[in-house]
Design a protein around this motif. Structure first.
Motif, PDB file in Angstrom:
ATOM      1  N   ALA A 189      66.179 -48.918 -22.780  1.00 12.91           N
ATOM      2  CA  ALA A 189      67.164 -49.915 -22.375  1.00 12.91           C
ATOM      3  C   ALA A 189      66.709 -50.670 -21.121  1.00 12.91           C
ATOM      4  CB  ALA A 189      68.531 -49.250 -22.136  1.00 12.91           C
ATOM      5  N   ALA A 190      66.155 -49.949 -20.156  1.00 10.95           N
ATOM      6  CA  ALA A 190      65.655 -50.585 -18.940  1.00 10.95           C
ATOM      7  C   ALA A 190      64.520 -51.560 -19.258  1.00 10.95           C
ATOM      8  CB  ALA A 190      65.193 -49.517 -17.945  1.00 10.95           C
ATOM      9  N   ARG A 191      63.635 -51.177 -20.151  1.00  5.44           N
ATOM     10  CA  ARG A 191      62.532 -52.067 -20.549  1.00  5.44           C
ATOM     11  C   ARG A 191      63.061 -53.323 -21.224  1.00  5.44           C
ATOM     12  NH1 ARG A 191      57.579 -48.460 -23.014  1.00  5.44           N
ATOM     13  NH2 ARG A 191      56.925 -47.537 -21.050  1.00  5.44           N
ATOM     14  N   ASN A 192      64.059 -53.154 -22.056  1.00 10.58           N
ATOM     15  CA  ASN A 192      64.638 -54.321 -22.733  1.00 10.58           C
ATOM     16  C   ASN A 192      65.296 -55.258 -21.729  1.00 10.58           C
ATOM     17  OD1 ASN A 192      63.800 -53.616 -25.344  1.00 10.58           O
ATOM     18  ND2 ASN A 192      65.606 -52.342 -25.668  1.00 10.58           N
ATOM     19  N   ARG A 193      65.983 -54.704 -20.726  1.00 11.57           N
ATOM     20  CA  ARG A 193      66.602 -55.538 -19.687  1.00 11.57           C
ATOM     21  C   ARG A 193      65.558 -56.240 -18.850  1.00 11.57           C
ATOM     22  NH1 ARG A 193      69.683 -50.912 -19.106  1.00 11.57           N
ATOM     23  NH2 ARG A 193      68.625 -50.372 -17.176  1.00 11.57           N
TER      24      ARG A 193
END
Length: 125
Positions: A120-124
């Motif tokens: 999720a952090a990578r996608n953000r």
């Protein structure tokens, strides 16, 4: 690693903060993705080279050879040559390698537990 005072009490070769320390060299040898995976899989059982290569997946013959030699040099992997024709070679973890595997297991558990968070952090990002 410890506080600065604790680190200061270590002999120079054990200080990870020093670029020329033995501790940093060892850390560099084992803290790469291939070494960690090799340690994890050899912790399951003794394996032959090609069996280990299949288990690790994506590692080249050359890189596996280099990493096994480095781990053997550091006393983490034992290489046993059997007197057959052609010779067969088994790889297993030493006592020190088994102890390190416990740390690697913790890293594997952490990766699996936080996979969704990191994705999720990578996608953000």
């Amino acid at each position: 690693m410890g506080t600065r005072e604790e680190i200061g009490a270590l002999p120079p070769e054990a200080d990870l903060a020093r670029a020329d320390s033995l501790a940093r060299e060892i850390f560099s040898d084992v803290a790469n993705k291939w070494s960690l995976l090799i340690i994890e899989f050899l912790g399951l059982r003794t394996m032959r080279f090609n069996e280990l290569r299949r288990e690790v997946g994506g590692i080249s013959h050359k890189v596996l050879t280099q990493n096994l030699r480095t781990l053997e040099r550091n006393g983490l992997v034992e290489r046993t040559v059997h007197p057959t024709v052609p010779p067969s070679v088994d790889y297993s973890l030493t006592e020190a390698g088994q102890a390190l595997r416990k740390v690697v297991d913790g890293m594997c558990d952490w990766t699996q537990a936080y996979l969704g968070h990191i994705d999720a952090a990578r996608n953000r990002f």
